[in-house]
Design an enzyme around this catalytic site. Structure first.
Site, PDB file in Angstrom:
ATOM      1  N   ASP A  41      -8.183  -4.373  -0.600  1.00 27.18           N
ATOM      2  CA  ASP A  41      -8.299  -4.975  -1.885  1.00 27.18           C
ATOM      3  C   ASP A  41      -8.386  -6.556  -2.165  1.00 27.18           C
ATOM      4  O   ASP A  41      -9.001  -7.077  -2.904  1.00 27.18           O
ATOM      5  CB  ASP A  41      -7.727  -4.079  -3.179  1.00 27.18           C
ATOM      6  CG  ASP A  41      -7.942  -2.707  -2.736  1.00 27.18           C
ATOM      7  OD1 ASP A  41      -9.273  -1.981  -2.884  1.00 27.18           O
ATOM      8  OD2 ASP A  41      -6.877  -2.123  -2.912  1.00 27.18           O
ATOM      9  N   HIS A  52       0.879  -1.103   0.004  1.00 28.48           N
ATOM     10  CA  HIS A  52       0.061   0.019  -0.054  1.00 28.48           C
ATOM     11  C   HIS A  52       0.910   1.199   0.088  1.00 28.48           C
ATOM     12  O   HIS A  52       1.884   1.086   0.513  1.00 28.48           O
ATOM     13  CB  HIS A  52      -0.680  -0.094   1.330  1.00 28.48           C
ATOM     14  CG  HIS A  52      -2.271   0.868   1.131  1.00 28.48           C
ATOM     15  ND1 HIS A  52      -1.860   2.377   1.510  1.00 28.48           N
ATOM     16  CD2 HIS A  52      -3.439   0.959   0.810  1.00 28.48           C
ATOM     17  CE1 HIS A  52      -3.005   2.918   1.281  1.00 28.48           C
ATOM     18  NE2 HIS A  52      -3.878   1.829   0.884  1.00 28.48           N
TER      19      HIS A  52
END
Length: 440
Positions: free
Chosen positions: A374, A316
């Site tokens: 996700d 991320h």
């Protein structure tokens, strides 16, 4: 919506020396409630004649905010001081919406009044249903949502005066309330089914599932396990500090644009595959891998610098540790699959195996490439029957309250100015115009 003040009254400063001229410049050092200290460089150009260069604004604080705090190194995400894990476990999306918009958790009466207000704003102007007919049937739901939300100011022009706190509140409530209706309508239009009106007897997430999957010819019974999972997905995507789409909303808001236009701008930014489309990319990656026996070969390609293959759903921009939202969704993933009696789901099996292998591989561990939100959200939505084209639409639906909270904070911040980044010019110097007859 009180803001936690930065320690502007402190006497701490930072002195910078220009090695070329020997001149020094002094700048205030600011400190928020949490996080590192920040150098206030607003007077940099006036004192030195220089600007800073920061592509992507990765080292630039553009605003003060009391809404969301992230510590990427420790894997911490707080909304108004409350951890995302605790909110996802003990709260619901409507309560989180109230928290983001108002600054505090509601008491029982406040929550009931807030839910009642949101519920009774879920219907959209009837003429808006005709607006959908202007789109092609095969239009992407995100394209439809972006266009429809941008057009809301034409239907609700009584709440576009940003200088009026009452109108700002009404617009905020309308956006949070109507976004599930618009999202479901975008889906229904894309598959050729009639729109389903919202029901006032259903909670927020359950109402969305009803509008998404229900049909007029029979009653649709909302599964409470799926409604809970959807509510949790909404919570986990409600806000995430100054990301690309939120910064877009703030930048648009700095011009004085109406809230509907600002949120439409945020939706357009979210549509980018590097931002809101990551969970679709996870499913595509798992489909490409196909079988457990292919995982090691796929990861070998990821490690090869000459190979463009990427490991989607890991790592991320902010988190350098395990994404706290991923831990919550992992539990929801199992609950949904169990409720739907999906055994030996190939995608989940692949995801679990991929996670185990990647987290035991020094290459990924050293680079702190941990699963993010996700990684699991795509699998959950697929199991629930949500098509991949709707994944980012649901993201936008959930993030609307965060965008609105950030937009309101911007409007109320007296120090904010119209956004106007600087640049390093690399083009031609001044040239004289040559008539076309003399050009070669």
């Amino acid at each position: 919506m009180a803001k936690a003040p930065s320690q502007k009254g402190s006497n701490e400063t930072v002195t910078l020396t220009d090695n070329a001229t020997g001149k020094t410049a002094e700048f205030p050092l600011l400190k928020g409630r949490l996080g590192p200290k920040v150098i206030d460089i607003r007077s940099l150009y006036a004192q030195t004649g220089y600007f800073t260069y920061d592509p992507g604004y990765t080292a630039t604080g553009s605003t003060e905010s009391s809404i969301t705090y992230i510590d990427g190194d420790k894997g911490v995400l707080l909304h108004r001081g409350y951890s995302i894990e605790e909110l996802a476990e003990k709260s619901d999306y409507m309560e989180v919406c109230y928290l983001l918009l108002k600054g505090e958790l509601p008491n029982k009466q406040q929550k009931e009044e807030f839910e009642h207000t949101i519920t009774h704003h879920t219907m959209v102007h009837e003429q808006l249903t005709q607006f959908f007919r202007g789109f092609r049937r095969d239009a992407h739901p995100m394209a439809i949502m972006c266009g429809v939300v941008g057009a809301l100011s034409a239907f609700y022009h009584d709440s576009t005066d940003i200088s009026d706190p009452q109108q700002r509140m009404v617009a905020s409530y309308r956006l949070v309330a109507k976004m599930p209706t618009i999202a479901a309508m975008a889906y229904k239009f894309s598959v050729g089914q009639p729109f389903m009106y919202p029901r006032n007897d259903l909670k927020y997430a359950a109402n969305f599932l009803h509008m998404m999957f229900g049909v007029p010819c029979e009653d649709y019974e909302v599964n409470p396990v799926l409604a809970k999972a959807m509510d949790r997905i909404f919570i986990l995507h409600a806000d995430h500090e100054q990301n690309a789409s939120t910064s877009t909303v703030r930048l648009a808001g700095s011009t004085g644009a109406n809230p509907f236009a600002c949120i439409a701008a945020g939706i357009a930014s979210l549509w980018g595959p590097a931002h809101g489309g990551a969970n679709e990319a996870v499913l595509a990656m798992l489909g490409e891998i196909g079988d457990r026996k292919n995982i090691k070969g796929y990861l070998a390609r990821v490690k090869d610098r000459k190979d463009p293959t990427m490991l989607m759903g890991f790592g991320h921009r902010v988190y350098k540790n395990y994404d706290p939202r991923a831990k919550v969704l992992q539990k929801s993933c199992h609950a949904v699959l169990k409720e739907l009696k999906i055994k030996n789901e190939p995608l989940l099996d692949l995801a679990m195996e991929l996670e185990n292998i990647a987290l035991s591989d020094n290459y990924f561990v050293e680079r702190k490439l941990f699963p993010n939100v996700d990684f699991y959200s795509g699998i959950i939505l697929k199991a629930m029957g949500v098509p991949t084209s709707m994944f980012t639409v649901l993201f936008a639906l959930a993030r609307t309250v965060g965008w609105i909270a950030q937009w309101n904070e911007l409007i109320e911040d007296t120090e904010q100015k119209i956004g106007r980044p600087r640049q390093i010019y690399t083009g031609k110097g001044r040239r004289k115009y040559v008539p076309i007859s003399k050009r070669r």
